[in-house]
Design an enzyme around this catalytic site. Structure first.
Site, PDB file in Angstrom:
ATOM      1  N   GLU A  58       0.839  -1.190   0.000  1.00 46.06           N
ATOM      2  CA  GLU A  58       0.000   0.000   0.000  1.00 46.06           C
ATOM      3  C   GLU A  58       0.876   1.243   0.000  1.00 46.06           C
ATOM      4  OE1 GLU A  58      -2.848  -0.100   3.145  1.00 46.06           O
ATOM      5  OE2 GLU A  58      -3.644  -2.069   2.561  1.00 46.06           O
ATOM      6  N   GLN A  78      22.909  -3.274  13.326  1.00 48.42           N
ATOM      7  CA  GLN A  78      22.648  -3.521  11.907  1.00 48.42           C
ATOM      8  C   GLN A  78      23.889  -3.450  11.034  1.00 48.42           C
ATOM      9  OE1 GLN A  78      19.220  -1.631  10.130  1.00 48.42           O
ATOM     10  NE2 GLN A  78      18.301  -1.362  12.150  1.00 48.42           N
ATOM     11  N   ASN A  99      16.668  -6.316  -0.511  1.00 45.12           N
ATOM     12  CA  ASN A  99      17.867  -7.044  -0.098  1.00 45.12           C
ATOM     13  C   ASN A  99      18.362  -6.601   1.269  1.00 45.12           C
ATOM     14  OD1 ASN A  99      17.600  -8.270  -2.554  1.00 45.12           O
ATOM     15  ND2 ASN A  99      19.653  -7.774  -3.285  1.00 45.12           N
ATOM     16  N   GLY A 133       5.375  -0.611   2.718  1.00 46.07           N
ATOM     17  CA  GLY A 133       6.168  -1.394   1.777  1.00 46.07           C
ATOM     18  C   GLY A 133       6.648  -2.650   2.480  1.00 46.07           C
ATOM     19  N   GLU A 167       9.672  -8.446  -3.431  1.00 47.51           N
ATOM     20  CA  GLU A 167       9.660  -9.703  -2.670  1.00 47.51           C
ATOM     21  C   GLU A 167      10.657  -9.662  -1.520  1.00 47.51           C
ATOM     22  OE1 GLU A 167       9.267 -13.460  -4.555  1.00 47.51           O
ATOM     23  OE2 GLU A 167       8.327 -12.638  -6.335  1.00 47.51           O
ATOM     24  N   SER A 185       1.463  -6.025  -9.476  1.00 50.06           N
ATOM     25  CA  SER A 185       1.688  -6.682 -10.767  1.00 50.06           C
ATOM     26  C   SER A 185       0.409  -7.382 -11.191  1.00 50.06           C
ATOM     27  CB  SER A 185       2.831  -7.694 -10.652  1.00 50.06           C
ATOM     28  OG  SER A 185       4.055  -7.040 -10.380  1.00 50.06           O
ATOM     29  N   TRP A 190       1.264  -0.536  -6.782  1.00 47.20           N
ATOM     30  CA  TRP A 190       2.333  -1.277  -7.456  1.00 47.20           C
ATOM     31  C   TRP A 190       2.018  -2.772  -7.556  1.00 47.20           C
ATOM     32  CZ3 TRP A 190       6.083   1.394  -3.629  1.00 47.20           C
ATOM     33  CH2 TRP A 190       6.209   2.744  -3.995  1.00 47.20           C
TER      34      TRP A 190
END
Length: 621
Positions: free
Chosen positions: A189, A529, A436, A193, A433, A222, A220
């Site tokens: 949305e 991190q 990275n 993300g 998906e 697909s 966005w």
């Protein structure tokens, strides 16, 4: 100097932003597990975080296809390749920003839209390894179509395959398998993300309980403009069992455009994968029949996790196809091109590029088919391996495309070679998906929690370490342990002992460093991190090296014509990866490395405060 710098950047290194990302990891489907990880998991990737070697899932290199399945797949390879070479025109699709109807029809006639749908529902009934092999062909020729087809079946209706009930499968699978209905996966949305927990699309039960009323929008998506069937994730009111209060939890639904109230925006204008359809989707009082709830009510995250983890392996296979095509094109150019009275393939600079491109492809392909084969033989704990495959494949493919353009020189910059289109298409793979960056945190945190013995049930507990378990683990950790006595040297072909010893050098050093890290930081490890990113890189390097070793061992044992070539390549991969891993681990111990992490945090905060680049212009105006 170090203590002064620490004081200076203490504010910059606040854990608030780190915990925000960890909360993202805890809540986002791209980063969560579909089930708890057992303490005795045979996962090679997880065990290397403990400094242990468990070869069960990598040696021997899995070969799951029966002869009938191999023959069936081989029969599909030639017609699929011919279709993409002689019928489809990737450059035209890119220019017109769509997949033409005749191409969609041709794909449907070949059964491409239902490759993994069981025969009983009208699909080809392929397993993951067979699907990977055909996806590789698509990736080699047209990534725009690859996204449109992948969005349809890798994630679009995958939820129906994985968790749908018999009635849902019978109703939807035949039509999505035939291509009559196109499917889409609707999660992202405008305000969410990677942080999928922040979605605002909402579905509430009707008063009579016969349906749900859906309102909201997705961005966005697909296949968003062309999909009839959508897997939609929405917040739903759920009664908290502990407090009795109503809280929002995500549920998954099967939504049809024909329900009414579903509209789409104009197709997005994108940098790459232009042929694929991408658009916003809007839901205005859409009535969803109660039988279209997908999975359990309030357990939509689990459904999304299951879908994304299950479909991620296909990316590595597709991108290995892309890389092979780029390498072939670069090889042809290097063979034909003459400069300074010599073919450019004789120049060391070009030789290095071709070697590195091929090595990256080999490791990607090795990971892809270990992953698909393990999934086919029932392995359930493959989340870390899948994330490693996605990160490595997307970054390797980008490097290969960049080097292919460089080998071609000025010609590579021209549209007619097709290289610029491939490079534009490849850029998205490091983003969707699971970015990275998020997946690197997933790899490192999941591995560290497994090593610490604190991951008990689900990755939603990420960030909460059991200190007693970590202390016990640290006290008992050996410098190197080989599970069941099966080390890498004992598993590889005798000709690969040199490369195997390199891998065996990395794993104990990696495990010891993880132990030291967990002992020092404990539950605060989730906030480190800068360090976690480097641990993820080490894990990716080690796993890629071992996957390549396993594959090359099989090639040598079978006496394949390419076996000796593969041996040299794996020795190169092992040498390079080992040097990189050991240097990274050494750097992480250095005071300068830790200080640089603090410097980066300070610089970033100052850039944000200034609204951009901070230094004054060298001319003063």
């Amino acid at each position: 100097m170090a203590s002064s710098l620490c004081r200076q950047v203490a504010k910059s290194c606040s854990t608030q932003s780190s915990r925000s990302v960890i909360n993202t990891l805890r809540n986002a489907p791209v980063a969560m597990q579909t089930r708890s990880i057992s303490e005795d998991s045979p996962s090679f990737a997880l065990n290397m975080f403990k400094g242990e070697i468990n070869t069960a899932e990598v040696f021997p290199y899995p070969q799951v296809l029966t002869q009938d399945q191999a023959d069936e797949t081989n029969m599909l390879v030639d017609p699929a390749t011919k279709f993409f070479e002689e019928v489809n025109d990737a450059a035209h699709n890119d220019d017109v920003a769509e997949v033409p109807p005749k191409i969609m029809k041709g794909l449907a006639e070949m059964g491409v839209f239902g490759m993994q749908v069981p025969n009983t529902y009208g699909g080809l009934g392929l397993n993951n390894t067979q699907y990977a092999r055909l996806t590789e062909i698509v990736g080699a020729h047209d990534l725009g179509i690859g996204i449109q087809v992948g969005a349809h079946q890798s994630i679009g209706f995958k939820g129906i395959l994985l968790v749908g009930n018999e009635q849902q499968k019978a109703k939807y699978l035949p039509k999505v398998a035939s291509g009559e209905w196109v499917a889409a996966f609707c999660l992202t949305e405008p305000g969410s993300g990677s942080d999928a927990n922040s979605i605002r699309t909402r579905a509430v039960p009707s008063e009579d309980g016969s349906h749900y009323i859906l309102n909201g929008s997705k961005i966005w998506i697909s296949n968003g403009s062309i999909a009839e069937v959508m897997t939609v994730f929405a917040q739903t009111p759920v009664k908290d069992e502990k407090t009795g209060q109503m809280v929002d939890k995500v549920s998954a639904f099967i939504v049809q455009r024909s329900f009414g109230g579903v509209t789409s925006g104009a197709p997005e204008k994108k940098m790459g994968i232009k042929a694929s359809n991408t658009s916003e989707v809007y839901y205005d009082n859409v009535k969803i029949p109660k039988e279209n709830l997908l999975g359990e009510y309030g357990k939509g995250f689990k459904v999304a996790m299951h879908i994304l983890n299950n479909g991620r392996f296909g990316m590595a296979a597709a991108l290995s196809g892309s890389m092979k095509k780029l390498i072939a094109q670069s090889t042809q150019f290097a063979t034909d091109r003459t400069q300074f009275k010599a073919k450019i393939h004789t120049f060391g600079a070009i030789q290095e590029k071709l070697a590195r491109m091929s090595a990256a492809c080999y490791a990607t392909e090795s990971i892809a088919y270990i992953l698909s084969s393990n999934m086919d033989r029932g392995v359930t704990e493959f989340q870390v391996e899948a994330a490693i495959g996605k990160v490595f494949a997307s970054e390797s493919a980008w490097m290969v495309a960049d080097e292919a353009i460089q080998i071609h020189g000025g010609m590579g910059f021209m549209k007619e070679t097709g290289l610029e289109r491939v490079m534009r298409d490849l850029r998205i793979f490091r983003i969707f998906e699971g970015t990275n960056e998020i997946l690197r945190l997933l790899i490192a945190l999941t591995g560290c929690q497994f090593a610490g013995g604190a991951l008990k049930q689900q990755a939603k507990a990420m960030g909460q370490f059991d200190m007693s378990a970590i202390a016990d683990f640290a006290s008992k950790q050996l410098l190197w342990t080989s599970s069941n006595g099966q080390g890498i040297s004992k598993s590889v072909h005798p000709d690969l002992q040199f490369a195997a010893r390199h891998a065996e050098m990395c794993i104990p050093a990696f495990g010891a460093s993880i132990t030291s890290f967990l002992t020092e930081h404990g539950k605060n490890a989730v906030d480190q991190q800068f360090i976690l990113k480097h641990y993820a890189n080490c894990a990716i390097d080690i796993y890629g090296m071992v996957a390549s070793l396993a594959r090359c061992t099989r090639a040598l044992e079978q006496g394949l014509p390419s076996a000796q070539h593969e041996k040299v390549m794996v020795e190169f991969i092992a040498s390079e990866n080992t040097a990189r891993v050991l240097q990274t681990l050494k750097n992480m111990k250095s005071l300068n490395h830790l200080d640089n992490a603090k410097r980066m945090a300070l610089l970033s905060n100052q850039i944000i405060e200034n609204g951009g680049y901070v230094p004054e212009h060298p001319l003063g105006f």
